[in-house]
Design a protein around this motif. Structure first.
Motif, short mmCIF file in Angstrom:
data_model
loop_
_atom_site.label_atom_id
_atom_site.label_comp_id
_atom_site.label_asym_id
_atom_site.label_seq_id
_atom_site.Cartn_x
_atom_site.Cartn_y
_atom_site.Cartn_z
N TYR A 193 35.08 -2.70 -11.45
CA TYR A 193 33.75 -2.86 -10.88
C TYR A 193 33.79 -2.82 -9.35
O TYR A 193 34.62 -3.46 -8.72
N PHE A 194 32.87 -2.04 -8.79
CA PHE A 194 32.75 -1.87 -7.34
C PHE A 194 31.31 -2.19 -6.95
O PHE A 194 30.39 -2.02 -7.74
N MET A 195 31.12 -2.61 -5.69
CA MET A 195 29.79 -2.96 -5.21
C MET A 195 29.49 -2.24 -3.90
O MET A 195 30.33 -2.21 -2.99
N LYS A 196 28.28 -1.70 -3.82
CA LYS A 196 27.86 -1.00 -2.60
C LYS A 196 27.91 -1.97 -1.40
O LYS A 196 27.58 -3.15 -1.55
N THR A 197 28.28 -1.46 -0.26
CA THR A 197 28.40 -2.31 0.94
C THR A 197 27.15 -2.20 1.82
O THR A 197 27.16 -2.62 2.96
N ASP A 198 26.08 -1.59 1.29
CA ASP A 198 24.88 -1.40 2.11
C ASP A 198 23.92 -2.59 2.03
O ASP A 198 22.79 -2.53 2.50
N GLY A 199 24.40 -3.69 1.40
CA GLY A 199 23.54 -4.88 1.32
C GLY A 199 22.71 -4.92 0.05
O GLY A 199 21.99 -5.89 -0.19
N SER A 200 22.79 -3.88 -0.78
CA SER A 200 21.98 -3.85 -2.01
C SER A 200 22.63 -4.62 -3.15
O SER A 200 21.98 -4.90 -4.15
N PHE A 201 23.91 -4.92 -3.01
CA PHE A 201 24.70 -5.60 -4.05
C PHE A 201 24.75 -4.81 -5.36
O PHE A 201 25.12 -5.34 -6.39
N GLU A 202 24.36 -3.56 -5.32
CA GLU A 202 24.36 -2.73 -6.52
C GLU A 202 25.79 -2.48 -6.96
O GLU A 202 26.65 -2.16 -6.14
N GLN A 203 26.04 -2.66 -8.28
CA GLN A 203 27.41 -2.50 -8.78
C GLN A 203 27.56 -1.25 -9.64
O GLN A 203 26.62 -0.83 -10.31
N TYR A 204 28.76 -0.69 -9.59
CA TYR A 204 29.10 0.46 -10.43
C TYR A 204 30.36 0.16 -11.23
O TYR A 204 31.31 -0.41 -10.68
N ALA A 205 30.35 0.54 -12.51
CA ALA A 205 31.55 0.39 -13.34
C ALA A 205 32.29 1.73 -13.34
O ALA A 205 31.69 2.78 -13.49
#
Lengths: 324, 188
Positions: free
Chosen positions: B83-95
């Motif tokens: 799991y990774f998380m966007k660093t743009d402040g959106s906290f959106e995660q990708y598997a």
């Protein structure tokens, strides 16, 4: 982000380039060939289906006119020949739209010269001598190959008689792309540039002669004395897989020239390419009489690239177009 | 997506070829003396990383690929997915699947930013930063005083990668590693 303003070539390379251009000029001076300069902008352009011309709109005393950047200095130089200039050469800045790559630059230096009274064979030998004058090491012997023989030897097909389906199949297979709708010459061009060319000029200078009659451009056509096939009186010279020069036994027949210009423009229309203004002044010059003879155009940047052992043609240009 | 013609094939452009997203690596113009022009194009298949060489007629076009490269921090793995998380402040995660992670698996460290390549919003590859700092978890004891001489030994790092390190390195030390070559650079 910092802007890359540096020249494409090293300064040391430009010094070498200047030295080699001096040798080219000395070569022609010793042979009493006159150096000329003709315009980059002309009212006519090249109609050649596979050359794309650039143009600009210029303000002239008579109003706005479309002027074409010359793809080679051929038309103006032929008008000089018709006016009685005798043998002439030129180091001419030439322009071809879309041609940018490791062997091409949008604008480049064409070394073009004309030899009234020379046979094609005599001009091949003079081109060979000029190339040897510029290259630092002996490139080895000159070999002449008939276009037809090259295809027979390297691809086991006869480019003049093989049927279109067979050519399309071979071009698709060798090129790895769909050539099922391609014209005959397009298939031959693909096989020539992707399969045969890379093997040419590996040992010595390879000269290809007797092109298909359909690829005559501005060359005369003649019947091959060996097999009776009509061929274009043209040659190209290769070294290390690089095409260096393209020479013609020049077409001097004004009517034939006019027909070819109009055939080119019809072919351009059929391909959805813009038509190019025909150089009526060249046709008029031929009508008044241009001496028979041969002419050749040599990509000077490529020859200098080879002489200096550089990998890309941009390496010998002060500023290649992407950084100009 | 838009279509791109051969004269727009600049390095880095993302296009579709044979159903896979690819990045243009190199585009060269090939032309016989007078005749039809071709483009010889090298493309990196973004799914496999393999480089393809293809020839196109000049003027042919390819469909653009909806590919985005985004910076994301590594969070954790549940063994199945990473799991990774966007660093743009959106906290959106990708598997991310193991297949997309490929070699990057051995350079994973929490809270480090990676470049995640998304195609149609699915992660297809993960690129580690060029340099990463990792702790030595296992290596032979260091040789005292041997700081100048050559010689190296294997060391296992906290991410699982094994790299060659100088003889004076000890367990517990944090090292700077070049992830492109997999080589030791210095002590961190």
């Amino acid at each position: 982000m910092s802007i890359d303003w540096q020249p494409t070539a090293e300064i040391a390379t430009l010094r070498e380039r200047a030295r080699l251009m001096g040798r080219v000029r000395a070569f022609f001076a010793a042979r009493h060939v006159l150096e000329v300069e003709t315009p980059v902008l002309g009212h006519g352009g090249s109609t050649d289906v596979h050359l794309d011309s650039l143009y600009c709109e210029a303000m002239m005393p008579s109003g706005q006119e479309r002027l074409w950047l010359q793809t080679s200095p051929e038309f103006h130089m032929k008008r000089l020949l018709a006016a009685g200039s005798g043998p002439i050469f030129q180091l001419a800045r030439s322009f071809r739209d879309g041609e940018v790559g490791s062997r091409h630059n949008l604008e480049f230096t064409m070394l073009e010269w004309y030899r009234p009274g020379f046979s094609l064979g005599a001009l091949i030998d003079e081109t060979d001598a000029l190339i040897r004058e510029v290259l630092p090491d002996d490139p080895g012997p000159q070999h002449r190959h008939r276009y037809r023989d090259l295809f027979r030897e390297r691809l086991a097909i006869d480019p003049f008689t093989e049927d279109l389906d067979g050519l399309r199949r071979m071009a698709s297979e060798k090129g790895g792309l769909d050539m099922e709708d391609a014209q005959r010459d397009d298939c031959l061009d693909l096989l020539m540039s992707l399969v045969i060319e890379p093997t040419l000029g590996r040992e010595g200078l390879d000269v290809v002669i007797d092109y298909p009659a359909s690829q005559a451009a501005l060359a005369r056509r003649h019947q091959d004395p060996q097999d009776g096939a009509w061929v274009a009186s043209r040659f190209e010279v290769y070294r290390h897989g690089l095409e260096l020069a393209n020479g013609y036994d020049e077409l001097t027949d004004a009517s034939e020239q006019q027909v070819r210009f109009h055939e080119d423009n019809s072919a351009r229309r059929a391909l959805g390419k813009p038509e190019v203004d025909v150089d009526e002044r060249l046709v008029a010059a031929l009508r008044s009489g241009m001496p028979s003879g041969s002419g050749v155009a040599l990509g000077l940047d490529r020859l200098i690239q080879l002489a200096l052992g550089k990998g890309r043609v941009a390496d010998v240009m002060a500023f290649a177009t992407p950084g100009a | 997506m838009a279509n791109y013609s051969t004269n727009e094939f600049k390095g880095g452009l993302k296009v579709m070829l044979d159903g896979d997203p690819c990045a243009i690596v190199e585009n060269d113009f090939v032309k016989p003396g007078k005749g039809q022009a071709f483009n010889r194009v090298k493309l990196r298949n973004l799914m496999t990383g393999r480089v393809w060489e293809r020839t196109f007629k000049s003027g042919d076009s390819l469909e653009g690929a909806d590919v985005l490269e985004l910076e994301m921090e590594y969070l954790y793995s549940d063994g199945d997915m990473w799991y990774f998380m966007k660093t743009d402040g959106s906290f959106e995660q990708y598997a991310v699947e193991k297949r997309a992670l490929a070699d990057t698996e051995k350079w994973l460290k929490e809270q480090v930013p990676y470049t995640v390549t998304l195609w149609n919003d699915n992660a297809i590859s993960v690129t580690p930063p060029n340099f990463i700092e990792l702790e030595v978890t296992e290596t032979d004891p260091g040789l005292k005083g041997d700081t100048a001489q050559g010689g190296s030994k294997p060391a296992t790092l906290s991410s699982g990668a094994v790299v060659r390190v100088p003889l004076f390195i000890n367990e517990g030390e944090v090292l700077k590693i070049d992830t492109r070559s997999g080589e030791y650079v210095s002590r961190a």
